[in-house]
Write a protein that holds these residues in place. Structure first.
Motif, mmCIF file in Angstrom:
data_model
loop_
_atom_site.group_PDB
_atom_site.id
_atom_site.type_symbol
_atom_site.label_atom_id
_atom_site.label_comp_id
_atom_site.label_asym_id
_atom_site.label_seq_id
_atom_site.Cartn_x
_atom_site.Cartn_y
_atom_site.Cartn_z
ATOM 1 N N ALA A 60 -40.481 54.495 46.916
ATOM 2 C CA ALA A 60 -40.356 55.927 46.672
ATOM 3 C C ALA A 60 -41.586 56.419 45.908
ATOM 4 C CB ALA A 60 -39.104 56.220 45.870
ATOM 5 N N SER A 71 -33.369 66.840 54.232
ATOM 6 C CA SER A 71 -34.050 65.553 54.338
ATOM 7 C C SER A 71 -34.666 65.430 55.717
ATOM 8 C CB SER A 71 -33.064 64.400 54.142
ATOM 9 O OG SER A 71 -32.494 64.448 52.859
ATOM 10 N N HIS A 123 -36.450 62.436 58.371
ATOM 11 C CA HIS A 123 -36.508 60.997 58.606
ATOM 12 C C HIS A 123 -37.482 60.716 59.730
ATOM 13 C CE1 HIS A 123 -33.011 60.746 56.035
ATOM 14 N NE2 HIS A 123 -32.497 61.739 56.742
ATOM 15 N N ASP A 135 -39.170 58.538 54.864
ATOM 16 C CA ASP A 135 -38.108 59.530 54.682
ATOM 17 C C ASP A 135 -38.478 60.388 53.484
ATOM 18 O OD1 ASP A 135 -36.456 58.346 56.690
ATOM 19 O OD2 ASP A 135 -35.765 56.876 55.212
ATOM 20 N N ALA A 136 -38.061 61.655 53.516
ATOM 21 C CA ALA A 136 -38.355 62.549 52.395
ATOM 22 C C ALA A 136 -37.249 63.576 52.235
ATOM 23 C CB ALA A 136 -39.682 63.260 52.618
ATOM 24 N N ASP A 137 -37.056 63.995 50.996
ATOM 25 C CA ASP A 137 -36.176 65.118 50.671
ATOM 26 C C ASP A 137 -37.078 66.293 50.302
ATOM 27 O OD1 ASP A 137 -33.935 63.454 50.936
ATOM 28 O OD2 ASP A 137 -34.023 62.875 48.825
ATOM 29 N N THR A 153 -40.039 64.947 47.910
ATOM 30 C CA THR A 153 -39.942 63.610 47.339
ATOM 31 C C THR A 153 -39.806 62.616 48.480
ATOM 32 O OG1 THR A 153 -38.821 64.482 45.385
ATOM 33 C CG2 THR A 153 -38.684 62.113 45.748
ATOM 34 N N THR A 190 -38.766 59.332 49.736
ATOM 35 C CA THR A 190 -37.824 58.332 49.253
ATOM 36 C C THR A 190 -38.067 56.963 49.880
ATOM 37 O OG1 THR A 190 -36.245 59.039 50.947
ATOM 38 C CG2 THR A 190 -36.044 60.048 48.749
ATOM 39 N N ARG A 191 -38.820 56.945 50.980
ATOM 40 C CA ARG A 191 -39.193 55.687 51.631
ATOM 41 C C ARG A 191 -40.543 55.906 52.297
ATOM 42 N NH1 ARG A 191 -38.873 53.524 56.749
ATOM 43 N NH2 ARG A 191 -37.859 55.410 57.512
ATOM 44 N N CYS A 222 -48.857 56.408 47.332
ATOM 45 C CA CYS A 222 -48.280 57.735 47.099
ATOM 46 C C CYS A 222 -49.373 58.790 46.944
ATOM 47 C CB CYS A 222 -47.379 57.709 45.868
ATOM 48 S SG CYS A 222 -45.873 56.732 46.087
#
Length: 86
Positions: free
Chosen positions: A2, A37, A39, A44-46, A59, A61-62, A69
């Protein structure tokens, strides 16, 4: 892995639509909502777009282990800038 939250500013309705369109062009299934979210096979992101203050918070998340980052943030900021974010 993350990444820390990324906050983008200057995200008007036009910029937000451009960003979503570009994400879809890159193969990301992107909903027509201001919060949610996304995918992808690699990440993956929010996200939350605040229409009132023109900010977008993302953010991841994966993410793939081979992309730092900082690189993801740089690409995200560049994409928003190309869509007209200030």
């Amino acid at each position: 892995m993350a990444c820390p939250a990324i906050t983008l500013t200057g995200i008007t309705a036009e910029v937000w639509e451009c960003c979503r369109r570009e994400a879809r062009r890159l193969g990301v299934t992107f909903p027509d909502t201001d919060t949610g979210s996304v995918h992808h096979a690699d990440a993956d992101a929010d996200y939350t777009w605040n229409r009132n203050d023109g900010t977008l918070q993302v953010t991841f998340t994966r993410t793939p282990s081979y992309i730092r980052c900082e690189m993801i943030e740089m690409r995200l900021r560049e994409g928003a800038r190309l869509c007209g974010a200030r």
